[in-house]
Design a protein around this motif. Structure first.
Motif, short mmCIF file in Angstrom:
data_model
loop_
_atom_site.label_atom_id
_atom_site.label_comp_id
_atom_site.label_asym_id
_atom_site.label_seq_id
_atom_site.Cartn_x
_atom_site.Cartn_y
_atom_site.Cartn_z
N SER A 150 0.82 -1.22 0.00
CA SER A 150 0.00 0.00 0.00
C SER A 150 0.85 1.26 0.00
O SER A 150 0.31 2.37 -0.09
N SER A 151 2.16 1.13 0.11
CA SER A 151 3.03 2.29 0.19
C SER A 151 3.27 2.91 -1.18
O SER A 151 3.20 2.22 -2.21
N ALA A 152 3.58 4.20 -1.20
CA ALA A 152 3.88 4.88 -2.45
C ALA A 152 5.13 4.29 -3.10
O ALA A 152 5.23 4.22 -4.32
N ILE A 153 6.07 3.84 -2.28
CA ILE A 153 7.31 3.26 -2.81
C ILE A 153 7.00 2.02 -3.65
O ILE A 153 7.48 1.88 -4.77
N TYR A 154 6.17 1.13 -3.09
CA TYR A 154 5.87 -0.11 -3.81
C TYR A 154 5.00 0.17 -5.03
O TYR A 154 5.17 -0.46 -6.09
N LYS A 155 4.05 1.08 -4.93
CA LYS A 155 3.18 1.39 -6.06
C LYS A 155 3.99 1.94 -7.23
O LYS A 155 3.77 1.58 -8.39
N PRO B 256 -2.61 -5.47 -16.36
CA PRO B 256 -3.34 -6.15 -15.27
C PRO B 256 -4.25 -5.20 -14.53
O PRO B 256 -3.89 -4.05 -14.26
N GLN B 257 -5.44 -5.67 -14.16
CA GLN B 257 -6.42 -4.81 -13.51
C GLN B 257 -5.94 -4.32 -12.14
O GLN B 257 -6.32 -3.24 -11.70
N GLU B 258 -5.11 -5.13 -11.48
CA GLU B 258 -4.65 -4.71 -10.16
C GLU B 258 -3.72 -3.50 -10.22
O GLU B 258 -3.38 -2.91 -9.20
N LEU B 259 -3.31 -3.12 -11.42
CA LEU B 259 -2.49 -1.94 -11.59
C LEU B 259 -3.27 -0.67 -11.29
O LEU B 259 -2.72 0.33 -10.84
N PHE B 260 -4.60 -0.71 -11.51
CA PHE B 260 -5.42 0.49 -11.41
C PHE B 260 -6.09 0.59 -10.04
O PHE B 260 -6.65 -0.38 -9.52
N ALA B 261 -6.03 1.79 -9.47
CA ALA B 261 -6.76 2.05 -8.23
C ALA B 261 -8.25 2.08 -8.53
O ALA B 261 -8.68 2.43 -9.63
N VAL B 262 -9.05 1.70 -7.55
CA VAL B 262 -10.50 1.66 -7.73
C VAL B 262 -11.04 3.07 -7.95
O VAL B 262 -10.63 4.03 -7.28
N GLN C 73 -8.98 3.58 -12.38
CA GLN C 73 -9.75 2.80 -13.37
C GLN C 73 -10.31 3.64 -14.51
O GLN C 73 -10.35 3.19 -15.65
N TRP C 74 -10.72 4.87 -14.23
CA TRP C 74 -11.30 5.68 -15.29
C TRP C 74 -10.27 6.09 -16.36
O TRP C 74 -10.63 6.54 -17.45
N MET C 75 -8.98 5.89 -16.08
CA MET C 75 -7.93 6.24 -17.04
C MET C 75 -7.64 5.12 -18.04
O MET C 75 -6.96 5.34 -19.05
N GLU C 76 -8.13 3.91 -17.77
CA GLU C 76 -7.67 2.73 -18.51
C GLU C 76 -7.77 2.88 -20.02
O GLU C 76 -6.81 2.60 -20.75
N SER C 77 -8.90 3.32 -20.52
CA SER C 77 -9.06 3.42 -21.98
C SER C 77 -8.11 4.43 -22.59
O SER C 77 -7.72 4.31 -23.76
N THR C 78 -7.71 5.42 -21.81
CA THR C 78 -6.78 6.44 -22.30
C THR C 78 -5.35 5.94 -22.35
O THR C 78 -4.58 6.30 -23.25
N LEU C 79 -4.99 5.08 -21.40
CA LEU C 79 -3.60 4.64 -21.26
C LEU C 79 -3.21 3.49 -22.17
O LEU C 79 -2.04 3.36 -22.56
N LEU C 80 -4.15 2.63 -22.51
CA LEU C 80 -3.82 1.41 -23.26
C LEU C 80 -3.25 1.72 -24.64
O LEU C 80 -3.85 2.44 -25.44
N GLY C 81 -2.07 1.18 -24.91
CA GLY C 81 -1.47 1.30 -26.23
C GLY C 81 -0.90 2.66 -26.55
O GLY C 81 -0.51 2.91 -27.69
#
Length: 336
Positions: free
Chosen positions: A175-180, A198-204, A270-278
């Protein structure tokens, strides 16, 4: 069952190092009841038996195939798949490796940690164990290990990961900023085409949940009030060198330097996903009203304080409002 020759007849754990290098075949005792070796160390069960070893931690590309008879001796084994490359993620496995060694010692078992050559991957695991067990810094633990085994030399990627491990208090805090930030960099290396992240990359997305918000700050679009991210998604960084960091840009006066951070660098939501892919870089727009919030770049961007952040998901502070939850009333108040 193998007779485990632990740190003492009473199986008491000691923190002092062996006064002299204790070689047993292809293995070297680097801490009471803890051995370091290469692949050859597990080729013969007799070698393990002679050293009283009944627990083996393998960190290699392939899991070892113990010869017949080893399983009958109640041999504990733990396998971590890893290549000896700087980009290999070893950090995520450190807690489980240290826990395995501790459990074996608690059961009066001597432990062998090995990789193919016994100089890099296994050295990184043992260094992490010494850091956590003896409360040593990375430099202290690695230095003492090299004094015992001069040829020990982990790659630069593992050195960096162990320094992050130290910064997290010798415990992998997901949960730390370092690990993220570390996880984001690893994803960039693993998915260079930036597809199927991977979906776990995105914060809810904070609009989909309400639980747990009372203890956090919520950040909303200043224009339409749409919830964008929580304070737990902010990746803090050490302040940069200010104007000195921008000399390479050769800006022509008049210009303004910012000595403080004018943006939030956050984990992707999560709302960024479509913008970031590719896409390697681009703008971050409010998913509701389309207002420009900031920008992203998987290769990194420079903060106004001068610090370079990689990868970067940057939200300008003047485009969002902080909303704090009141613990009693459960209502929100705007902080300016």
């Amino acid at each position: 069952m193998l007779e485990a020759q632990g740190p003492s007849p009473e199986c008491e754990r000691r923190s002092q190092r062996p006064s002299e290098a204790n070689y047993t075949g292809q293995m070297l005792e680097v801490w009471p009841g803890l051995y370091l070796g290469g692949a050859a160390a597990v080729s013969e069960p007799d070698q393990l038996r002679a050293a009283g070893i009944s627990a083996v931690l393998t960190v290699d590309s392939e899991e070892p195939s113990f010869k017949a008879g080893a399983e009958d001796e109640d041999l504990w084994s733990f396998f971590v798949p890893a290549l000896d490359k700087p980009e290999t993620d070893l950090l995520s496995h450190l807690d489980r490796c240290v826990a395995f060694i501790n459990r074996a010692h608690d059961d009066c078992r001597a432990v062998l940690v090995h990789c193919h050559a016994g100089v890099s991957r296994s050295v990184a695991i043992v260094t992490a164990f010494l850091m956590k067990t003896d409360l040593l810094t990375f430099e202290e633990a690695y230095g003492e290990l090299q004094n015992i085994k001069p040829e020990a030399k982990m790659n630069e990627g593992f050195e960096w990961q162990l320094k992050l491990y130290q910064a997290m208090g010798n415990e992998v805090d997901t949960s730390s900023a370092i690990y993220k930030q570390y996880r984001l960099q690893k994803v960039t290396e693993k998915y260079p085409e930036l597809q199927n992240l991977p979906q776990e990359l995105f914060a809810v997305d904070p609009t989909t949940i309400s639980q747990g918000l009372k203890d956090q700050v919520l950040y909303k679009c200043r224009k339409c009030r749409r919830s964008l991210f929580r304070s737990s998604s902010i990746l803090d960084h050490n302040e940069g060198n200010g104007p000195v960091a921008f000399v390479h840009k050769r800006m022509t006066p008049p210009f303004v330097y910012h000595l403080s951070c004018t943006s939030y660098f956050i984990e992707p939501v999560q709302w960024m996903e479509s913008t970031l892919l590719g896409v390697m870089d681009g703008q971050l727009l409010c998913p509701k009203c389309g207002a420009k919030l900031g920008s992203f770049n998987w290769c990194g961007e420079q903060c106004s304080c001068g610090r370079w952040i990689t990868p970067a998901f940057q939200i300008h502070k003047n485009r969002v409002d902080e909303m704090k939850m009141l613990p009693v009333l459960g209502s929100q108040t705007r902080t300016i």
